[in-house]
Design a protein around this motif. Structure first.
Motif, PDB file in Angstrom:
ATOM      1  N   HIS A   1     -35.054  -3.258 -20.127  1.00 59.57           N
ATOM      2  CA  HIS A   1     -34.947  -2.924 -18.708  1.00 59.57           C
ATOM      3  C   HIS A   1     -33.775  -3.651 -18.051  1.00 59.57           C
ATOM      4  O   HIS A   1     -32.918  -3.032 -17.410  1.00 59.57           O
ATOM      5  N   THR A   2     -33.706  -4.969 -18.231  1.00 65.04           N
ATOM      6  CA  THR A   2     -32.648  -5.740 -17.570  1.00 65.04           C
ATOM      7  C   THR A   2     -31.281  -5.497 -18.210  1.00 65.04           C
ATOM      8  O   THR A   2     -30.283  -5.341 -17.497  1.00 65.04           O
ATOM      9  N   GLN A   3     -31.214  -5.440 -19.522  1.00 62.80           N
ATOM     10  CA  GLN A   3     -29.918  -5.216 -20.183  1.00 62.80           C
ATOM     11  C   GLN A   3     -29.374  -3.822 -19.873  1.00 62.80           C
ATOM     12  O   GLN A   3     -28.180  -3.664 -19.635  1.00 62.80           O
ATOM     13  N   SER A   4     -30.227  -2.833 -19.870  1.00 64.42           N
ATOM     14  CA  SER A   4     -29.734  -1.486 -19.584  1.00 64.42           C
ATOM     15  C   SER A   4     -29.266  -1.363 -18.138  1.00 64.42           C
ATOM     16  O   SER A   4     -28.313  -0.634 -17.859  1.00 64.42           O
ATOM     17  N   TRP A   5     -29.907  -2.087 -17.227  1.00 66.22           N
ATOM     18  CA  TRP A   5     -29.403  -2.106 -15.854  1.00 66.22           C
ATOM     19  C   TRP A   5     -27.976  -2.666 -15.837  1.00 66.22           C
ATOM     20  O   TRP A   5     -27.098  -2.110 -15.186  1.00 66.22           O
ATOM     21  N   ARG A   6     -27.760  -3.757 -16.546  1.00 67.08           N
ATOM     22  CA  ARG A   6     -26.410  -4.355 -16.593  1.00 67.08           C
ATOM     23  C   ARG A   6     -25.405  -3.386 -17.213  1.00 67.08           C
ATOM     24  O   ARG A   6     -24.293  -3.233 -16.721  1.00 67.08           O
ATOM     25  N   GLU A   7     -25.807  -2.748 -18.297  1.00 66.88           N
ATOM     26  CA  GLU A   7     -24.905  -1.832 -19.001  1.00 66.88           C
ATOM     27  C   GLU A   7     -24.605  -0.577 -18.182  1.00 66.88           C
ATOM     28  O   GLU A   7     -23.508  -0.039 -18.265  1.00 66.88           O
TER      29      GLU A   7
ATOM     30  N   THR B   1     -39.665   5.440 -15.441  1.00 68.68           N
ATOM     31  CA  THR B   1     -38.583   4.725 -16.124  1.00 68.68           C
ATOM     32  C   THR B   1     -38.194   5.458 -17.399  1.00 68.68           C
ATOM     33  O   THR B   1     -39.025   6.112 -18.031  1.00 68.68           O
ATOM     34  N   LEU B   2     -36.943   5.327 -17.759  1.00 67.88           N
ATOM     35  CA  LEU B   2     -36.434   5.747 -19.069  1.00 67.88           C
ATOM     36  C   LEU B   2     -35.142   4.970 -19.286  1.00 67.88           C
ATOM     37  O   LEU B   2     -34.120   5.253 -18.664  1.00 67.88           O
ATOM     38  N   TYR B   3     -35.220   3.944 -20.128  1.00 62.65           N
ATOM     39  CA  TYR B   3     -34.085   3.056 -20.359  1.00 62.65           C
ATOM     40  C   TYR B   3     -33.936   2.780 -21.848  1.00 62.65           C
ATOM     41  O   TYR B   3     -34.924   2.760 -22.582  1.00 62.65           O
ATOM     42  N   SER B   4     -32.695   2.537 -22.246  1.00 66.44           N
ATOM     43  CA  SER B   4     -32.427   2.160 -23.637  1.00 66.44           C
ATOM     44  C   SER B   4     -31.225   1.230 -23.678  1.00 66.44           C
ATOM     45  O   SER B   4     -30.400   1.211 -22.757  1.00 66.44           O
TER      46      SER B   4
END
Length: 180
Positions: free
Chosen positions: A24-30, A103-106
């Motif tokens: 969740h947090t890394q994909s937000w950054r990316e 949500t849908l994150y990767s």
């Protein structure tokens, strides 16, 4: 040729919460670096935010507030890693829609492997099994995945603004098209 290990799509357990929070947090950054205010992004993705998200995901899964699915890859040592996740629940502010893709994150490194589509199908199937006929979501207007949702059959159906952020409502009028 893709050398990534195969992934398993499965229902999340509370033990997955830290992995979900990491994605969740890394994909937000990316995804959102350069698209939203840097200070806001930092507050939403720093280590404290990651810990808060992990605790929140434990509660969400334990209390079944949403149906949560993960994509897990097993490394060469046999360790599993959550590399993507998705969740669905009752629609909050989407009139005439039964369910909401919450949500849908990767991780960026696993994008293009079909995990997003597999997770989208899993949540659509779960929502349908619960009686939902359709589904909606909010996506940041400048989010590049907006086009991906359209390619999965969603259509734009309105917008809202919250401060400096504009979000677009994307909808699937019939879940059968996602799970068929």
């Amino acid at each position: 040729m893709d050398k990534s290990p195969p992934a398993t799509i499965r229902a999340a357990t509370p033990a997955d919460a830290a992995g979900i929070a990491a994605v969740h947090t890394q994909s937000w950054r990316e995804t959102y670096t350069g698209l939203i205010d840097a200070a806001f992004l930092e507050r939403m993705t720093n280590p404290a935010a990651r810990e808060r998200r992990a605790a929140s995901w434990v509660q969400t899964i334990e209390r079944q507030l949403e149906q949560v699915f993960v994509a897990e890859q097993i490394d060469h040592l046999g360790r599993g890693e959550v590399v993507a996740f998705a969740s669905v629940g009752p629609a909050r502010d989407h009139a005439d829609y039964d369910s909401e893709l919450m949500t849908l994150y990767s991780f960026r490194r696993v994008q293009g492997q079909g995990l997003g589509k597999a997770l989208l199908q899993a949540v659509a199937k779960a929502a349908g099994a619960g009686g939902a006929k359709n589904m909606a979501l909010w996506v940041l207007a400048q989010n590049p995945t907006r086009g991906w949702y359209a390619a999965q059959g969603a259509r734009e159906a309105g917008a809202k603004t919250d401060g400096d952020l504009q979000e677009i409502r994307m909808v699937w009028d019939d879940l059968a098209g996602l799970v068929g």
